[in-house]
Design a protein around this motif. Structure first.
Motif, mmCIF file in Angstrom:
data_model
loop_
_atom_site.group_PDB
_atom_site.id
_atom_site.type_symbol
_atom_site.label_atom_id
_atom_site.label_comp_id
_atom_site.label_asym_id
_atom_site.label_seq_id
_atom_site.Cartn_x
_atom_site.Cartn_y
_atom_site.Cartn_z
ATOM 1 N N ASP A 73 46.748 14.384 -22.488
ATOM 2 C CA ASP A 73 48.165 14.413 -22.167
ATOM 3 C C ASP A 73 48.714 15.828 -22.445
ATOM 4 O OD1 ASP A 73 50.900 13.943 -22.037
ATOM 5 O OD2 ASP A 73 50.832 12.060 -23.143
ATOM 6 N N ALA A 74 48.416 16.346 -23.615
ATOM 7 C CA ALA A 74 48.874 17.692 -23.970
ATOM 8 C C ALA A 74 48.268 18.745 -23.050
ATOM 9 C CB ALA A 74 48.514 17.998 -25.427
ATOM 10 N N ASN B 246 45.986 11.573 -26.201
ATOM 11 C CA ASN B 246 47.013 12.576 -26.484
ATOM 12 C C ASN B 246 46.542 13.993 -26.173
ATOM 13 O OD1 ASN B 246 49.068 10.869 -27.153
ATOM 14 N ND2 ASN B 246 48.698 10.968 -29.369
ATOM 15 N N THR C 174 53.218 15.778 -25.963
ATOM 16 C CA THR C 174 52.586 14.591 -25.372
ATOM 17 C C THR C 174 53.670 13.619 -24.902
ATOM 18 O OG1 THR C 174 52.436 13.476 -27.513
ATOM 19 C CG2 THR C 174 50.536 14.781 -26.838
#
Ligand code: B12
Ligand SMILES: Nc1nc2c(ncn2[C@@H]2O[C@H](COP(=O)(O)OP(=O)(O)OP(=O)(O)O)[C@@H](O)[C@H]2O)c(=O)[nH]1
Ligand SMILES: [Mg+2]
Lengths: 156, 312
Positions: free
Chosen positions: B132-133, B129, B40
């Motif tokens: 994002d990942a 997150n 992330t």
């Protein structure tokens, strides 16, 4: 634990729950969707509010949804159930198509139920096509709520 | 872990399921977040906040179109309030974003606050997150309709867009102190309505009074979100702010602040929980409280005693 940070400590420190409704183990997420072109959205809104008042998280996507849009929203929102509302008469095409698209995407743990002006003679065909239950005009919303509560698949 | 692999491969169902696990505070979620954390920190995170009905969702929709036009993938998290009376919620921000519902480059997720104050849900940061990942390049976070002190989005976003509309009152009633201070960019939406220029002037005046931020002065932009007017300029403003952050090394600073906040929050939450679990295991917690209530013991010594027992 679903309480807010501040409350969490307070609640357990006193051994009391600050707000029972907030700390329910798992929220049931429901997508209420209106497939097709009809603009009759009163029923869908009534249903959305009734489920909210029963403690559900209701995602409402508004009017004029294609089956593809509904399935895409259901997957992204990871809902437990989809409630379809149709008063245009196009339910015999739209409802089964949505179930079919779900199956194509490998979604088998979401229950699909529906309401609106659905003639009695169509109901058994719709159930065969994978619609779990149909709630026609006049049915009390609490019946639908109980139905979803008892039929939703358990998940972690 | 299978779910990690599927998220790296951008599998929509895996992403969506992990978000639910995160929201429900499931043990699997923590395990997955641990593994994903290292990848992330790549996405650019934009917060969209402002009073109820000011056009946040419509702007989010239009910005998404603009970013998609520029080839960026977009994640959207739209937060709506949970009813404190029933615990239920109607999450309706998505209505305004339907044009993206079949675009594989856009992932939209609605979240209910579930009692969390501050304008976001408790799990919003973790859900950011996950997106994002999963490789979303820009993440738009729409807060609930806020008053003046619901500013938690500043802890999550790189760039905060504060939306207001003309005619909210003689002075810019709805965006007082707290909200004013978190704005990196101001938007006066519904500029098709009367009084937009007056609102802009009022904002300018208010900013003149605000404690000086020498490094960046928030631009004030007019938009008509329903017609797509001013959106390109808003996107440019967002990128300009991002360039500013990069130039000054401020993105790292903000990320460090965010890491600090996250770490301290987790520590506080879990530390307290464990202490309480231990203290209540044999009923001593209730006994202690009872003694404090009867004035047989003072709460200050009680806390010291409890911590001493835990070796702290
Ligand atoms: C009000 C109404 C309108 C309003 C709609 C306002 C709105 N925003 O919703 C207006 C005037 C706009 C309208 C227009 C039209 N209408 Co009209 N309308 C009605 C009417 C009289 C009542 C519908 C209603 O709102 N009921 C109140 C709500 C609360 O009930 P409900 O929707 O049935 O929902 C309940 C249940 O069905 C169920 N339910 C519904 N959805 C769901 C979903 C789930 C998940 C669950 C669990 C339960 C559930 O629970 C609800 C609560 O009990 C019906 C007649 C009728 N008796 O149904 C005709 C009716 C639906 N309309 C009809 C028609 C033909 C039209 C028009 C095409 C007319 C025209 N020629 O212009 C237009 C089309 C508009 C469009 N864009 O689609 C026909 C449809 C015929 C058909 N199905 O083949 C009907 C049945 C009238 C008739 N007998 O011919 N209409
Ligand atoms: N006239 C005008 N109406 C707008 C504009 N932008 C949005 N609206 C309308 O304002 C209403 C609210 O818009 P939303 O985008 O849902 O506002 P929001 O801030 O997301 O609302 P909440 O999430 O409920 O706080 C809708 O009816 C929009 O169509 C605009 O620029 N001009
Ligand atoms: Mg909104």
């Amino acid at each position: 634990m679903t309480e807010s940070r501040g409350e969490a400590t307070q609640a357990s420190a006193t051994g009391r729950e600050v707000n029972d409704t907030m700390s329910e183990a798992r929220k049931i997420r429901l997508l209420v969707a209106k497939p097709g072109l009809d603009g009759h959205d009163r029923g869908a809104k009534v249903i959305a509010r009734a489920f909210r008042d029963a403690g559900f998280e209701v995602i409402y996507t508004g009017l004029r949804q294609t089956p593809e849009m509904i399935v895409s929203a259901a997957v992204q929102e990871d809902v437990d159930a989809i409630g379809l509302s149709c008063l245009s008469g196009a339910h015999m095409y739209l409802f089964p198509r949505i179930v079919e698209l779900l199956r194509e995407r490998g979604v088998d743990d979401v229950i699909v139920f529906a309401g609106g002006t659905i003639p009695d003679e169509d109901i058994s065909a719709l159930k065969k096509a994978g619609i779990a239950e149909i709630f026609t005009p006049g049915t009390s919303t609490s019946v639908a709520i109980d139905f979803v509560r008892t039929h939703v698949r358990p998940r972690p | 872990m299978e779910i990690i692999e599927r998220i790296r491969q951008r599998d929509v169902r895996a992403i969506a399921r992990l978000m639910s696990l995160v929201e429900n505070n499931a043990p699997e979620a923590t395990a997955a977040l641990k593994e994903l954390y290292a990848i992330t920190g790549q996405a650019f995170i934009v917060g969209i906040t402002g009073p109820p009905g000011s056009g946040k969702s419509t702007l989010t929709d239009q910005l998404t179109k603009e970013f998609r036009g520029g080839g960026k993938t977009v994640g959207i998290i739209a937060v709506d309030p949970t009813s404190p009376f029933t615990g239920g919620a109607i999450l309706a921000d998505r209505i305004r974003m339907q044009q993206h519902s079949l675009d594989a480059g856009v992932f939209i997720r609605s979240m209910a606050t579930r009692g969390h104050l501050g304008g976001l849900a408790k799990a919003t940061g973790d859900v950011v997150n996950v997106l994002d990942a999963a490789g979303k390049e820009v993440i738009l976070v729409e807060t609930v309709g806020v008053g003046q002190d619901e500013v938690e989005v500043v802890k999550t976003a790189d760039t905060c867009v504060v939306v207001t509309v003309p005619g909210l009152g003689d002075d810019v009633q709805a965006i007082k102190a707290g909200i004013l201070e978190i704005a990196d960019i101001f938007v006066v939406n519904k500029a098709d309505r009367e009084g937009a220029d007056k609102t802009v002037a009022e904002l300018q005046a208010m900013m003149g009074l605000a404690p000086g931020r020498s490094d960046w002065s928030p631009p004030i932009l007019k938009t008509v979100a329903t017609q797509g007017q001013g959106i390109a300029e808003l996107a440019q403003g967002i990128f300009a702010h991002r360039a500013h952050l990069d130039r000054q090394g401020l993105r790292q600073t903000r990320q460090r602040e965010r890491s600090r906040a996250l770490f301290l929050e987790l520590l506080q939450e879990q530390g307290t929980r464990r202490l309480l679990e231990r203290a209540s295991a044999n009923g001593t917690l209730e006994q202690t409280i009872e003694r404090i209530a009867r004035r047989e013991m003072d709460p200050y010594s009680a806390v010291e005693e409890l911590l001493a027992k835990a070796g702290l």
